[in-house]
Design an enzyme around this catalytic site. Sequence first.
Site, mmCIF file in Angstrom:
data_model
loop_
_atom_site.group_PDB
_atom_site.id
_atom_site.type_symbol
_atom_site.label_atom_id
_atom_site.label_comp_id
_atom_site.label_asym_id
_atom_site.label_seq_id
_atom_site.Cartn_x
_atom_site.Cartn_y
_atom_site.Cartn_z
ATOM 1 N N TYR A 196 108.757 54.960 5.799
ATOM 2 C CA TYR A 196 109.786 54.924 4.768
ATOM 3 C C TYR A 196 111.164 55.260 5.316
ATOM 4 C CZ TYR A 196 105.662 54.801 1.834
ATOM 5 O OH TYR A 196 104.459 54.445 1.283
ATOM 6 N N ARG A 256 104.410 53.439 -5.452
ATOM 7 C CA ARG A 256 104.219 54.528 -4.485
ATOM 8 C C ARG A 256 105.292 54.447 -3.393
ATOM 9 N NH1 ARG A 256 100.277 58.102 -2.417
ATOM 10 N NH2 ARG A 256 99.731 57.871 -0.224
ATOM 11 N N HIS A 314 101.141 49.008 -5.648
ATOM 12 C CA HIS A 314 101.401 50.001 -4.608
ATOM 13 C C HIS A 314 102.895 50.190 -4.370
ATOM 14 C CE1 HIS A 314 99.151 52.533 -1.880
ATOM 15 N NE2 HIS A 314 99.973 52.241 -0.886
ATOM 16 N N HIS A 356 99.366 61.994 2.733
ATOM 17 C CA HIS A 356 99.180 61.367 4.039
ATOM 18 C C HIS A 356 98.640 62.390 5.030
ATOM 19 C CE1 HIS A 356 102.327 57.956 3.267
ATOM 20 N NE2 HIS A 356 101.130 57.663 2.807
ATOM 21 N N ARG A 407 98.249 57.131 -5.702
ATOM 22 C CA ARG A 407 97.648 55.810 -5.589
ATOM 23 C C ARG A 407 97.062 55.389 -6.943
ATOM 24 N NH1 ARG A 407 96.013 59.003 -1.255
ATOM 25 N NH2 ARG A 407 96.692 58.276 0.815
ATOM 26 N N LYS A 460 92.090 60.510 -0.751
ATOM 27 C CA LYS A 460 91.114 59.936 0.167
ATOM 28 C C LYS A 460 90.289 61.052 0.798
ATOM 29 C CE LYS A 460 93.537 55.664 1.381
ATOM 30 N NZ LYS A 460 94.087 54.854 2.482
#
Length: 300
Positions: A281, A249, A246, A272, A149, A173
């Site tokens: 995706y 990514r 983004h 993730h 990110r 995150k």
Amino acid sequence: MINVKESLNCYLEYLQIEKNYSQYTTLCYEKDILLFMEFLEEEGIKRLEDVTYSNVRIFLTKLHEHSYSKRSIARKVSALRSFYRFLSREHTVKENPFTMVSLPKRSHRNPSFLYKEELELLFEVSDVSTPLGQRDQAILELLYATGIRVSECASIMLSDIDMSMKTLLVYGKGKKQRYVPFGNFSYEAIKKYRDEGRLKLLPKSNIDCKALFVNHRGQPLTARGIRYILNRIVKKTAENIHITPHSLRHTFATHMLNEGADMRTVQELLGHENLSTTQIYTHVTKDRLRSIYMNHHPRA
């Protein structure tokens, strides 16, 4: 403005310290809550505990009238529901007026990504004979090579990079760590920038900067700064390429899956938490496979 500054500040500290949210995410929550506070002021509602479900419905109606997207409205509802949940936990309010609000269904759009020919155009923009051009090229190569990110890119320290192993320690995150490999193109771009351009930019600042990427003043580059750089590169490339930072990514994930990488590996590389997030995706790759089939099969 309604006097809720103390409650809001406590909530933002909670997001950063207890929830480990990034500065960018926290800022987005703050903007959403402040928008709601402006609405309350217009309605003459002076206390947070006086907000009712009817008030919330009026607020959502106004958002629709101002043409906010379903995605944006869903984010605002989520932020405000979380805010009131925190206030309830702190006994500031008795009820959460957002509990009964259902989030609007998001439209399922395939993630935007770049084809290899479009990527090549991006990689040719930066003037790598200059310090800033070397930096911009290193950022571009690293984002595509790793799928990290923009916020993760901004937080990279020199000590996070193992050039001998070509791996990067990423803080994602919730402060979760993961190691991500990168290839030869990124290696060469990072090495050139680190050994040349970065050394020329550092003396412009009097601080001992440990961040990999610095701005023109020799200070740590922010996520906002990286987004500005990427947007500038895109504008120089072509008017018909419409992407966001983004999108790199998305492009990383799409190309990895198209080339045969398994989904679990891509999930781990992207950081993730749930596999379902990575599965978006597969829609892209299925569309790509169908396109190839329809264009090349004799009886398609």
